[in-house]
Design an enzyme around this catalytic site. Structure first.
Site, mmCIF file in Angstrom:
data_model
loop_
_atom_site.group_PDB
_atom_site.id
_atom_site.type_symbol
_atom_site.label_atom_id
_atom_site.label_comp_id
_atom_site.label_asym_id
_atom_site.label_seq_id
_atom_site.Cartn_x
_atom_site.Cartn_y
_atom_site.Cartn_z
ATOM 1 N N HIS A 3 92.858 67.364 51.434
ATOM 2 C CA HIS A 3 91.598 67.420 51.236
ATOM 3 C C HIS A 3 91.284 67.602 49.853
ATOM 4 O O HIS A 3 90.577 66.864 48.885
ATOM 5 C CB HIS A 3 90.549 68.095 52.131
ATOM 6 C CG HIS A 3 90.933 67.738 53.628
ATOM 7 N ND1 HIS A 3 90.758 66.663 54.146
ATOM 8 C CD2 HIS A 3 90.988 68.559 54.560
ATOM 9 C CE1 HIS A 3 91.088 66.753 55.208
ATOM 10 N NE2 HIS A 3 91.147 67.843 55.812
ATOM 11 N N GLU A 57 85.763 78.763 54.555
ATOM 12 C CA GLU A 57 85.057 78.488 55.993
ATOM 13 C C GLU A 57 84.887 80.127 56.505
ATOM 14 O O GLU A 57 85.647 81.157 56.203
ATOM 15 C CB GLU A 57 86.502 78.080 56.720
ATOM 16 C CG GLU A 57 86.545 76.614 56.356
ATOM 17 C CD GLU A 57 87.572 75.957 57.319
ATOM 18 O OE1 GLU A 57 88.293 76.553 58.162
ATOM 19 O OE2 GLU A 57 88.149 74.876 57.080
ATOM 20 N N LYS A 79 90.184 81.022 55.074
ATOM 21 C CA LYS A 79 89.372 81.384 56.288
ATOM 22 C C LYS A 79 88.815 82.498 56.105
ATOM 23 O O LYS A 79 89.204 83.445 55.532
ATOM 24 C CB LYS A 79 90.679 81.252 57.141
ATOM 25 C CG LYS A 79 91.288 80.100 57.447
ATOM 26 C CD LYS A 79 90.379 79.298 58.287
ATOM 27 C CE LYS A 79 91.189 78.172 58.785
ATOM 28 N NZ LYS A 79 90.330 76.814 59.437
ATOM 29 N N LYS A 106 80.417 78.993 54.918
ATOM 30 C CA LYS A 106 81.161 77.948 55.013
ATOM 31 C C LYS A 106 80.520 77.044 53.953
ATOM 32 O O LYS A 106 79.222 76.576 53.911
ATOM 33 C CB LYS A 106 80.582 77.062 56.431
ATOM 34 C CG LYS A 106 81.385 75.838 56.556
ATOM 35 C CD LYS A 106 81.058 75.283 58.090
ATOM 36 C CE LYS A 106 81.391 73.744 58.173
ATOM 37 N NZ LYS A 106 82.988 73.474 58.115
ATOM 38 N N LYS A 109 82.640 61.639 53.121
ATOM 39 C CA LYS A 109 81.595 62.526 53.020
ATOM 40 C C LYS A 109 80.567 61.704 51.917
ATOM 41 O O LYS A 109 81.292 61.175 50.731
ATOM 42 C CB LYS A 109 81.972 63.936 52.611
ATOM 43 C CG LYS A 109 82.495 64.573 53.815
ATOM 44 C CD LYS A 109 82.636 65.990 53.755
ATOM 45 C CE LYS A 109 83.271 66.685 55.055
ATOM 46 N NZ LYS A 109 82.201 66.594 56.077
ATOM 47 N N ARG A 129 97.769 61.236 78.004
ATOM 48 C CA ARG A 129 98.768 61.263 79.020
ATOM 49 C C ARG A 129 97.848 61.840 80.428
ATOM 50 O O ARG A 129 98.616 61.364 81.297
ATOM 51 C CB ARG A 129 99.655 62.425 78.549
ATOM 52 C CG ARG A 129 100.448 61.985 77.391
ATOM 53 C CD ARG A 129 101.495 62.839 76.990
ATOM 54 N NE ARG A 129 100.470 64.075 76.321
ATOM 55 C CZ ARG A 129 101.421 65.210 75.918
ATOM 56 N NH1 ARG A 129 102.484 65.482 76.192
ATOM 57 N NH2 ARG A 129 100.364 66.120 75.321
ATOM 58 N N ASP A 154 97.342 72.808 55.181
ATOM 59 C CA ASP A 154 96.302 72.100 55.891
ATOM 60 C C ASP A 154 95.156 71.560 55.117
ATOM 61 O O ASP A 154 94.667 70.664 55.582
ATOM 62 C CB ASP A 154 95.867 73.353 56.774
ATOM 63 C CG ASP A 154 94.832 72.968 57.949
ATOM 64 O OD1 ASP A 154 95.113 71.897 58.636
ATOM 65 O OD2 ASP A 154 93.644 73.395 57.871
ATOM 66 N N ASP A 161 91.339 60.676 55.454
ATOM 67 C CA ASP A 161 91.226 61.985 54.943
ATOM 68 C C ASP A 161 89.679 62.089 55.037
ATOM 69 O O ASP A 161 88.823 61.546 54.203
ATOM 70 C CB ASP A 161 91.632 62.151 53.541
ATOM 71 C CG ASP A 161 91.447 63.639 53.155
ATOM 72 O OD1 ASP A 161 90.395 64.268 53.424
ATOM 73 O OD2 ASP A 161 92.291 64.130 52.262
ATOM 74 N N HIS A 162 89.271 62.840 55.932
ATOM 75 C CA HIS A 162 87.617 62.566 56.391
ATOM 76 C C HIS A 162 86.638 63.193 55.031
ATOM 77 O O HIS A 162 85.579 62.841 55.013
ATOM 78 C CB HIS A 162 87.376 63.283 57.624
ATOM 79 C CG HIS A 162 87.046 64.714 57.516
ATOM 80 N ND1 HIS A 162 88.580 65.522 57.874
ATOM 81 C CD2 HIS A 162 86.278 65.579 57.322
ATOM 82 C CE1 HIS A 162 88.077 66.896 57.790
ATOM 83 N NE2 HIS A 162 86.826 66.952 57.526
ATOM 84 N N LYS A 186 95.655 63.258 59.887
ATOM 85 C CA LYS A 186 96.382 64.281 59.387
ATOM 86 C C LYS A 186 97.017 65.161 60.572
ATOM 87 O O LYS A 186 96.523 65.365 61.649
ATOM 88 C CB LYS A 186 95.556 65.259 58.387
ATOM 89 C CG LYS A 186 94.731 66.270 58.929
ATOM 90 C CD LYS A 186 94.086 67.184 58.033
ATOM 91 C CE LYS A 186 93.572 68.465 58.576
ATOM 92 N NZ LYS A 186 92.822 69.532 57.862
#
Lengths: 490, 355
Positions: free
Chosen positions: A238, A213, A339, A344, A179, A38, A233, A174-175, A145
């Site tokens: 995932h 994470e 979180k 990680k 992997k 935009r 999330d 779904d990344h 997603k």
């Protein structure tokens, strides 16, 4: 065409992935990239923003010469997502590009905008005739997603997508599935004869999937996260995708539907936690309170930027899952995501049953734990196997040892980023690593029961607390303790 | 600031820096069988322990985590360094072990667990060598992570107060294996005593044991008491008649205990502290005219093991335990196991300690 081209995903992941494909010679030479967004921007302004990020994040580094050749094929298209005229101009521009370059008219649309625009973009693409490919060509869509926020919204979005594109041309990304280790899961299981015979309830005691994470709500992500929560999330997409790869039966072939048929059976076989009581027994939700992560003080979840101070959104979730199939009867699968945990890491650990110990149980110390096969998704993608070994010396004492395989060092070349593989697959028409409609809906069906128990029941299960920087609440430890298990120490 | 500790790195970037460290040299092999953490509140301990780690990694491949804490400083801070200790294996390949060092100030319990122990090599046991007194840092949140806890009870000013903390930790965490370096220091004495009773003369005299005397250096009182507790437990002796005060303190530095064998005969044990003794100087068990002796002269590099009976003398040398804590830790790492014998004697040892 990337919709939402001024966003973080485009700058940090999509364009660097395309650049790295180009560097590796994988990107077809005729490819043009159009960013649709935009904000008012020139091609030069758009390219300059992309270059800045590419320098920071590109896997292959940033080569000026290669970049200048690559970036010539990137353009910017300004339009509101709801403006029909913008799509008409887009269609004309694409035709012009095809004429200039002698392209046949193959198109890949990547919807990376905010989710509230998904419907509009899809409808407008259809109205502008962009969703239908010319004869002998293809027109495909990748949808980022979140694919819905519950079963009803996912079903609605699926209807809109399927009204616009055929299911075979729809790629729900779904990344995690892109992997290297996630892809290697099937190879590990079905190309090595030592694992599959053991891959069942007779030999496996439990399976844990952890996604931790060490970040909180930095960079304003509290606004989105507080509406979503850890379960929606991460778990719905995932982690349930990883679960289905670990637990599925061998597919009859490696076709996209062959694999996805087996994956969806796993999700369908999940025992449903369909009452608040069952949710309380099998699911733990929690928020972090102020603590220390990586040596720094961090605020509690409810004190985070853009998070409601009375929020009831979970920043941590642990779930016990049971898969009611012959293969997995009685084997608990534990999933945890949180979180502000100490590090990680995403991994799957397969815990094998302990041996009968008739020989070594009587030794001082006995047998120190069973075999554990760990599939590390990130970081340090790789696989390790914990075994028990005799300590060298005259006495017979046992200690655990680890055999470790790391992608980064074993093959002498870095693994491609997940988005590189997935973008290439979408261009090649291979949907194996993308979620199908029924997979997404079945996952939402399972998740919805838990969300309903938390947010719509009269006696919702409580929200636990843990100190930021620790491995989650005591309640999550107790969840496993009930089964005589404990979370793996990462 | 501390070149011995390697490169200073940001806390959030330790893993990345470690990867870079390995990427710098393809010829090195990263080896690790355990996570070995060393905790100390003594100033300057990080550099000392880095040197200790250089020694230990010659024989024991590990990921080393050195923790130095100064709790007297109010301000909280944390600094980290990484390095690798490399040794040639068979004169060819360079085998290296990673070392992460952390210097913390201020209140540290939470940060220690969250930050330092976030860098463990997963799947491998965590062995923690706690140096010095058990400070308030030694709490449930801390010890719940540990598989093996190495400590030296000889360093404690009030072992009567510290041992219950160890028992509490063991009760809380069933997987925690306690490894006291004082116990390690009595290993060769215990092996020697057991070996001497293979002699038929000594074996026949076992049921007639009347006295035990252990001579030790005052700094090794814990090792001497544990050696006695081991004898009492293994021989299945009960408490004997209460000794009067004069009997208990025969002379300066000596203390006596009374036991009773399963057959009901009395055994008197005496512990003698001697400034001129080796850490454990001698153990003499007398049964009638038979004497079973394990003796180490101060400074000697071997033990003398002896059975003396009328017309029968056997003597043999034996190895000694390391006097240096690094050597003792190395021995513990070589042995592994659950240290079940130590766990078995602990209650009896605590009774003797309180006596």
């Amino acid at each position: 065409m990337i919709f939402g081209a001024t966003g973080d995903l485009t700058h940090r992941k999509l364009v660097p992935a395309l650049y790295n494909l180009a560097v590796d010679g994988e990107l077809p030479p005729g490819v043009k990239i159009l960013g649709f967004a935009r904000r008012d921007k020139s091609d030069e302004e758009f390219r300059s923003g992309l270059e800045e990020l590419n320098r920071k994040v590109s896997r292959n580094g940033h080569d000026e010469e290669l970049w200048s050749g690559f970036v010539r094929n990137i353009h910017y298209h300004q339009s509101e997502f709801t403006d029909a005229d913008g799509y008409k101009r887009l269609s004309e521009r694409l035709d012009e590009i095809d004429r200039e370059r002698g392209g046949k008219g193959n198109r890949l649309f990547y919807i990376a905008s905010a989710p509230e625009f998904f419907d509009d973009i899809l409808e407008q693409l259809k109205a502008a005739g962009l969703s239908k490919a010319a004869k002998g060509c293809w027109s495909r869509v990748i949808v980022e997603k979140p694919f819905g926020t519950d079963l009803a919204t996912a079903q609605h979005l699926n209807q809109v997508v399927n009204r616009t594109f055929e299911e075979k041309d729809t790629y729900r990304i779904d990344h995690y599935l892109g992997k290297e280790t996630a892809q290697n899961l099937m190879v590990l299981r079905f190309a090595n004869s030592i694992f599959e015979p053991l891959w069942n309830s007779r030999y496996i005691d439990q399976i844990q999937i952890t996604c931790s994470e060490n970040l909180g709500m930095e960079g304003g992500r509290g606004g989105y996260y507080d509406k979503a929560g850890a379960l929606r999330d991460m778990v719905q997409n995932h982690l349930l995708q990883l679960l289905s790869l670990v637990a599925m039966e061998p597919p009859t072939d490696l076709s996209a539907d062959g694999v996805r048929d087996e994956k969806v059976k796993v999700i369908r076989s999940l025992r449903q936690w369909d009452s608040p009581e069952k949710v309380a027994q099998n699911v733990v939700r929690a928020q972090y309170v102020a603590g220390h992560v990586d040596g720094k003080s961090v605020p509690g979840y409810r004190e985070e930027d853009r998070v409601d101070p009375e929020s009831m959104t979970e920043a941590y979730v642990a779930v016990r899952l049971m898969i009611d199939t012959w293969r997995w009867s009685g084997v608990p699968f534990y999933i945890r995501m949180g979180k502000q945990l100490p590090k990680k890491a995403t991994e799957i650990s397969v815990h094998f049953k302990s041996p009968p110990c008739v020989l070594f149980n009587a030794l001082p110390g006995g047998v120190p734990g069973g075999n554990v096969l760990v599939i590390r998704i990130q970081p340090d993608e790789g696989i390790s196997l914990r075994m028990v070994s005799k300590i060298p010396g005259t006495s017979l004492r046992l200690e655990p040892v680890k055999m470790d395989f790391r992608y980064a060092t074993s093959f002498g070349k870095a693994s491609p980023e997940a988005y590189e593989r997935l973008l290439l697959d979408a261009m090649a028409g291979d949907a194996t690593l993308f979620a199908r409609r029924d997979e997404v809906e079945e996952a939402w069906r399972f998740i919805d029961h838990i969300e309903h128990a938390w947010h719509q029941s009269e006696n919702p299960p409580p929200m636990a607390e843990f100190v930021a920087g620790t491995w989650g609440p005591k309640e999550a430890d107790d969840l496993l303790k009930e089964d005589g298990h404990e979370w793996r120490r990462l | 600031m501390h070149p011995e500790l390697g490169r200073e790195v940001p806390i959030g970037g330790i893993d990345k820096e470690l990867r870079q460290l390995w990427a710098e040299d393809d010829a090195r092999t990263n080896a690790s069988l355990v996570n070995l953490a060393v905790y100390s509140e003594k100033p300057g301990s990080l550099v000392e322990n880095s040197e200790a780690m250089r020694e230990l990694t010659r024989e024991h491949a590990c990921r080393a985590l050195l923790v130095g804490i100064d709790r007297s400083v109010e301000e909280t801070s944390i600094t980290a360094w990484i390095t690798a200790h490399c040794h040639l294996s068979h004169g060819q390949k360079s085998v290296c072990c990673e070392q992460l060092s952390f210097a913390l100030t201020g209140r540290a319990t939470g940060r220690l667990r969250n930050t330092v122990f976030a860098h463990l090599n997963s799947d491998l046991p965590l062995i923690l060598w706690w140096q010095g007194e058990l400070s308030p840092i030694f709490s449930e949140r801390f010890y719940s992570l540990i598989d093996r806890l190495v400590y030296d009870s000889a360093e404690w000013a009030n072992p009567e107060e510290s041992f219950p903390k160890i028992m509490e930790a063991m009760e809380f965490s069933s997987r925690l294996v306690p490894q006291d370096l004082s116990w390690t220091r009595s290993f060769q004495f215990r092996v020697s005593v057991a070996a001497l009773f293979d002699d038929p003369v000594a074996q026949n005299a076992l049921s007639a044991v009347a006295s035990v005397e252990i001579r030790y250096h005052p700094s090794s009182r814990m090792a001497a008491l544990q050696l006695l507790a081991w004898l009492v437990v293994q021989a299945n002796w009960r408490d004997g008649l209460e000794l009067d005060l004069a009997d208990k303190r025969q002379s300066k530095g000596a203390k006596s205990y009374s036991f009773e064998t399963a057959a009901g005969s009395a055994v008197r044990a005496t512990l003698v502290a001697d400034e001129n003794s080796a850490p454990l100087g001698s153990l003499v068990i007398r049964a009638g005219d038979v004497s079973v002796e394990v003796i180490r002269e101060a400074g000697s590099s071997h033990l003398l093991r002896r059975v003396v009976a009328p017309g029968h003398v056997t003597e043999s040398p034996g190895p000694v335990d390391s006097d240096n804590p690094v050597g003792s830790v190395g021995e513990q790492l070589s042995r592994g196991g659950k240290n079940s014998l130590y766990v078995k004697i602990l209650p009896r040892f605590q009774q003797l300690l309180a006596d």
